[in-house]
Write a protein that holds these residues in place. Sequence first.
Motif, PDB file in Angstrom:
ATOM      1  N   UNK A  23       0.836  -1.206   0.000  1.00  0.00           N
ATOM      2  CA  UNK A  23       0.000   0.000   0.000  1.00  0.00           C
ATOM      3  C   UNK A  23       0.869   1.253   0.000  1.00  0.00           C
ATOM      4  N   UNK A  24       0.583   2.189  -0.886  1.00  0.00           N
ATOM      5  CA  UNK A  24       1.338   3.445  -0.956  1.00  0.00           C
ATOM      6  C   UNK A  24       0.352   4.607  -0.983  1.00  0.00           C
ATOM      7  N   UNK A  25       0.675   5.642  -0.249  1.00  0.00           N
ATOM      8  CA  UNK A  25      -0.191   6.820  -0.206  1.00  0.00           C
ATOM      9  C   UNK A  25       0.644   8.002  -0.677  1.00  0.00           C
ATOM     10  N   UNK A  26       0.130   8.744  -1.632  1.00  0.00           N
ATOM     11  CA  UNK A  26       0.900   9.840  -2.218  1.00  0.00           C
ATOM     12  C   UNK A  26       0.050  11.091  -2.311  1.00  0.00           C
ATOM     13  N   UNK A  27       0.687  12.238  -2.173  1.00  0.00           N
ATOM     14  CA  UNK A  27       0.000  13.482  -2.499  1.00  0.00           C
ATOM     15  C   UNK A  27       0.570  13.935  -3.832  1.00  0.00           C
ATOM     16  N   UNK A  28      -0.296  14.030  -4.823  1.00  0.00           N
ATOM     17  CA  UNK A  28       0.189  14.325  -6.175  1.00  0.00           C
ATOM     18  C   UNK A  28      -0.441  15.590  -6.738  1.00  0.00           C
ATOM     19  N   UNK A  29       0.367  16.302  -7.483  1.00  0.00           N
ATOM     20  CA  UNK A  29      -0.151  17.371  -8.335  1.00  0.00           C
ATOM     21  C   UNK A  29      -1.108  16.704  -9.323  1.00  0.00           C
ATOM     22  N   UNK A  30      -2.221  17.351  -9.594  1.00  0.00           N
ATOM     23  CA  UNK A  30      -3.221  16.709 -10.454  1.00  0.00           C
ATOM     24  C   UNK A  30      -2.712  16.441 -11.864  1.00  0.00           C
ATOM     25  N   UNK A  31      -1.605  17.084 -12.233  1.00  0.00           N
ATOM     26  CA  UNK A  31      -1.073  16.855 -13.584  1.00  0.00           C
ATOM     27  C   UNK A  31      -0.062  15.716 -13.629  1.00  0.00           C
ATOM     28  N   UNK A  32       0.205  15.102 -12.481  1.00  0.00           N
ATOM     29  CA  UNK A  32       1.237  14.054 -12.426  1.00  0.00           C
ATOM     30  C   UNK A  32       0.735  12.771 -13.066  1.00  0.00           C
ATOM     31  N   UNK A  77      -6.358   9.916 -10.798  1.00  0.00           N
ATOM     32  CA  UNK A  77      -7.572   9.190 -11.200  1.00  0.00           C
ATOM     33  C   UNK A  77      -7.542   7.726 -10.753  1.00  0.00           C
ATOM     34  N   UNK A  78      -6.450   7.306 -10.153  1.00  0.00           N
ATOM     35  CA  UNK A  78      -6.263   5.868  -9.918  1.00  0.00           C
ATOM     36  C   UNK A  78      -6.411   5.472  -8.455  1.00  0.00           C
ATOM     37  N   UNK A  79      -7.028   6.326  -7.671  1.00  0.00           N
ATOM     38  CA  UNK A  79      -7.173   6.027  -6.247  1.00  0.00           C
ATOM     39  C   UNK A  79      -7.776   4.628  -6.068  1.00  0.00           C
ATOM     40  N   UNK A  80      -7.126   3.810  -5.255  1.00  0.00           N
ATOM     41  CA  UNK A  80      -7.629   2.463  -4.976  1.00  0.00           C
ATOM     42  C   UNK A  80      -7.174   1.410  -5.978  1.00  0.00           C
TER      43      UNK A  80
END
Length: 183
Positions: A23-32, A77-80
């Motif tokens: 499991x990995x949790x990231x805070x991403x810029x929406x353009x990433x 867009x790929x949460x989960x």
Amino acid sequence: MQPTTPPPDVYHSEVALRVNGEPRRLTVDHRTTLLDALREALGLTGAKKGCDHGQCGACTVLVDGRRANACLLLAVTLDGSDVTTVEGIAKDGGERLHPLQRAFLDRDAFQCGYCTPGQLCSALGMLGEAAAGHPSLATDPDTPPAQGPAALTPDEIRERMSGNLCRCGAYPNIVRAVEDVIR
Ligand code: FES
Ligand code: FES
């Protein structure tokens, strides 16, 4: 002077992914893109950036078991989602190679190796798609797709892997390596 409240960060979001089983949790810029998140945020540099336009397949990974060009997907867009990269296909922490990796080595199926992570992920996805009976452009149109696994003839392998380019031209041995694993 009144203290100013910083504007809400509307440009970043948190996403939870499962990457190579972790499991990995990231805070991403929406353009990433997924490719940049994998390479730059998670340090998984196996997936390569070739064209960055969905044309070469060097960035291919599996998303929820299906092949995807990581350069074309926004990570937000790929949460989960469940993501498998080339780093995740060997077992025992990389000690035990996947049969496809072994076959690529045995068949000398690469030269510079730049396209190889994408070729391996794509081949793995292709085996799953064929086992599930998904047809390709090379599949006999008289054979309905729901009649069991698709036979992976050399033509089928070439067609199904056609989204993965190799500037070294290692194609003949890539096809032989995939055939070794099917047998
Ligand atoms: S880098 Fe994604 S298809 Fe070329
Ligand atoms: S082995 Fe060099 S690009 Fe494929």
